[in-house]
Design an enzyme around this catalytic site. Structure first.
Site, PDB file in Angstrom:
ATOM      1  CD  GLU A 179      -2.982  -0.979   2.321  1.00 16.11           C
ATOM      2  OE1 GLU A 179      -2.927   0.009   3.065  1.00 16.11           O
ATOM      3  OE2 GLU A 179      -3.898  -1.802   2.355  1.00 16.11           O
TER       4      GLU A 179
ATOM      5  CD  GLU B 263      -3.371  -5.713   4.322  1.00 20.33           C
ATOM      6  OE1 GLU B 263      -4.209  -4.850   4.712  1.00 20.33           O
ATOM      7  OE2 GLU B 263      -2.149  -5.537   4.386  1.00 20.33           O
TER       8      GLU B 263
HETATM    9  C1  PNW Z   1      -4.176  -1.622   5.634  1.00 19.44           C
HETATM   10  N1  PNW Z   1      -7.046   4.005   4.549  1.00 19.44           N
HETATM   11  O1  PNW Z   1      -4.162  -0.328   6.114  1.00 19.44           O
HETATM   12  C2  PNW Z   1      -2.829  -2.161   6.013  1.00 19.44           C
HETATM   13  O2  PNW Z   1      -2.132  -2.814   4.999  1.00 19.44           O
HETATM   14  C3  PNW Z   1      -2.826  -2.933   7.285  1.00 19.44           C
HETATM   15  O3  PNW Z   1      -1.575  -2.830   7.888  1.00 19.44           O
HETATM   16  C4  PNW Z   1      -3.949  -2.429   8.182  1.00 19.44           C
HETATM   17  O4  PNW Z   1      -3.919  -2.959   9.464  1.00 19.44           O
HETATM   18  C5  PNW Z   1      -5.259  -2.773   7.484  1.00 19.44           C
HETATM   19  O5  PNW Z   1      -5.293  -2.243   6.168  1.00 19.44           O
HETATM   20  C6  PNW Z   1      -6.505  -2.278   8.222  1.00 19.44           C
HETATM   21  O6  PNW Z   1      -6.506  -0.899   8.323  1.00 19.44           O
HETATM   22  C7  PNW Z   1      -4.947   0.694   5.704  1.00 19.44           C
HETATM   23  O7  PNW Z   1      -7.080   5.014   5.275  1.00 19.44           O
HETATM   24  C8  PNW Z   1      -4.992   1.809   6.524  1.00 19.44           C
HETATM   25  O8  PNW Z   1      -7.655   3.967   3.465  1.00 19.44           O
HETATM   26  C9  PNW Z   1      -5.676   2.917   6.141  1.00 19.44           C
HETATM   27  C10 PNW Z   1      -6.354   2.893   4.948  1.00 19.44           C
HETATM   28  C11 PNW Z   1      -6.314   1.797   4.125  1.00 19.44           C
HETATM   29  C12 PNW Z   1      -5.619   0.699   4.501  1.00 19.44           C
END
Ligand code: PNW
Length: 471
Positions: free
Chosen positions: A170, A377
């Site tokens: 990401e 994920e």
């Molecule tokens: C992902 N957003 O994080 C990550 O790859 C993981 O480490 C995390 O724990 C999981 O999704 C759940 O959040 C994100 O703001 C964090 O769009 C924020 C966002 C997207 C993905």
């Protein structure tokens, strides 16, 4: 769809059933075994940056409990475990290689292989050595070359046993949330630096792909978090423009350099005042678009978007911190996120399983040369309740996973080349700016005793894997 109906679905031969974590979120031992600060260790010390003042010192203590965590994976019947290596553990301060750091991952890989579990390794899941942030972090082009060297060190140690390599997890989050909105480490709110971070992470990816390829790596890819940008009113040019801008900054700014070797025209135009054009050097896009063998897709929710000011704004990217943060939408800060009438998780993210199907099908349609896809994920945070006997009846998470898998099955029927699915997450863990407040695990972690308990969702996932294996 019921669990039984889903169990009857046919999955492509060799479909990989997995679960995922990331180093910073589970390992703990933040200053043990030679590891030094990553930007997340430093960020957690900033007042108001992480909910409840939580830090990464102990996390799930996975560093010490790794063998029993691998036994848990075996109990669940996982085909594969997606984890990340910590740059600040492998090369503390980005100086020399730390043999103890590499040894931890080497032991993890051996445990996995002995248990018949495929190690799926991610090189960067957001934990840059703090020393590199002090020389500019991802806004500094040189960091891309430092990443390549670190990737080479990890490959030299593990390349004889690890067959699946992901460069970045990401880059949206580690560039735009880290450097524009400041919701994530290093917490900077500098749009120009954020745009540079996007490009330098792309470059780092391409440099690492080329180096690892030369060293013999065969399954190389990257993981992107992708969304469907849905205009609130598809007839309204203002909403349509907002959706275009979101699609540009959340999806196409990553997909097109990596897959096509170009930045989209509209992205270049929108980001012209932020210097995107200036930092792309000759040859960069060729490096960045080095062929990859798979694309990892992380998907949690879609985004309904508008270009009109909206009182019910709920940007799902705004994080859980108490300190003031900005917008990740560089040059498009005016876009808003109205809410739809859909159920929501504890993250306040909407639940719309069909979005995943739509996304997977659309990717294939828009990018004819798309490599095979893996859902690296997908999952949900809910406020779990522990029963008196210690069990966790997380029916909402169970339904979330089941319904999203049904949606993946449908996408495959409609032609999407999806070859695996990893639930986020194996364990409850450090949910970035939300600290330990949000639980995504299919296994519960008691943060007082660090004891693990498989939740009902984990049991259901294990049954699904078993049914798929015996079909
Ligand atoms: C992902 N957003 O994080 C990550 O790859 C993981 O480490 C995390 O724990 C999981 O999704 C759940 O959040 C994100 O703001 C964090 O769009 C924020 C966002 C997207 C993905």
């Amino acid at each position: 769809m019921s669990e039984r109906a889903l169990a009857g679905a046919t999955w492509p031969k060799g479909f990989i059933w997995g679960s995922a974590t990331a180093a910073a979120q589970v390992e703990g031992a933040a200053h043990e075994g030679g590891k030094e600060d990553s930007i997340w260790d430093a960020f957690a010390r900033v007042s108001g940056a992480v909910h409840g003042g939580d830090n990464l010192e102990i996390a799930d203590d996975h560093y010490h409990r790794m063998p029993s965590d691998v036994r848990l994976m075996r109990e669940l019947g996982l085909d594969s475990y997606r984890f990340s290596t910590s740059w600040a553990r492998v090369r503390p301060g980005d100086r020399a290689v730390n043999p103890d750091g590499l040894d931890f991952y080497s032991r993890l890989v051996d445990e996995l292989l002995e248990s018949g579990i495929l190690p799926w390794l991610t090189l960067y899941h957001w934990d840059l050595p703090q020393t590199l942030e002090e020389t500019g972090g991802w806004a500094n082009r040189d960091t891309a070359f430092r990443f390549r060297d670190y990737a080479e060190d990890v490959y030299e140690a593990l390349g004889d046993r690890v067959t699946h390599w992901t460069t970045f997890n990401e880059p949206f989050c580690s560039s735009l949330l880290g450097y524009a909105s400041g919701v994530h480490a290093p917490g900077r709110q500098e749009p120009r630096a954020a745009v540079a971070a996007v490009h330098h992470q792309h470059l780092a990816h391409g440099l690492a792909v080329n180096t690892l390829r030369t060293l013999g790596a065969q399954n190389l890819g990257i993981t992107l978090n992708l969304t469907n940008a849905i205009p609130r009113d598809a007839e309204d040019p203002v909403d349509l423009d907002a959706a275009r801008r979101l699609d540009s900054l959340a999806n196409r700014i990553f997909l097109e350099p990596l897959l096509l070797g170009i930045y989209p025209e509209d992205t270049l135009a929108d980001l012209e005042p932020y210097g995107l054009g200036d930092i792309i050097l000759p040859g960069d896009l060729e490096t960045i678009s080095a062929p990859i063998d798979f694309l990892g897709v992380n998907h949690y929710h879609d985004d309904l978007v508008s270009g009109h000011p909206d009182s019910a704004v709920g940007d799902s990217h705004s994080g859980g911190a108490e300190r003031p943060t900005g917008s990740p939408w560089v040059g498009s800060e005016h876009i808003t996120f109205p809410s739809r009438d859909l159920p929501r998780t504890a993250m306040d993210w909407e639940v719309n399983p069909d979005g995943l199907r739509a996304l997977l099908v659309r990717l294939g349609a828009e990018y004819p040369a798309l490599p095979p896809l893996y859902i690296t994920e997908n999952g949900a945070a809910y406020d779990d309740v522990v029963s008196a006997d210690g069990t966790v009846h997380d029916t909402e998470r169970t339904a979330f996973i089941r319904d999203h898998l049904a949606s993946v099955a449908e996408a495959i029927e409609q032609g999407a080349d999806v070859r695996g699915y990893f639930v986020w997450s194996l364990l409850d863990n450090f949910e970035w700016s939300y600290g330990y407040d949000k639980r995504f695990g299919i296994v519960r972690v008691d943060y007082d005793t660090l004891e693990r308990t498989i939740k009902d969702s984990g049991l259901a996932y294990a049954r699904l894997i078993q049914a798929a294996h015996s079909a």
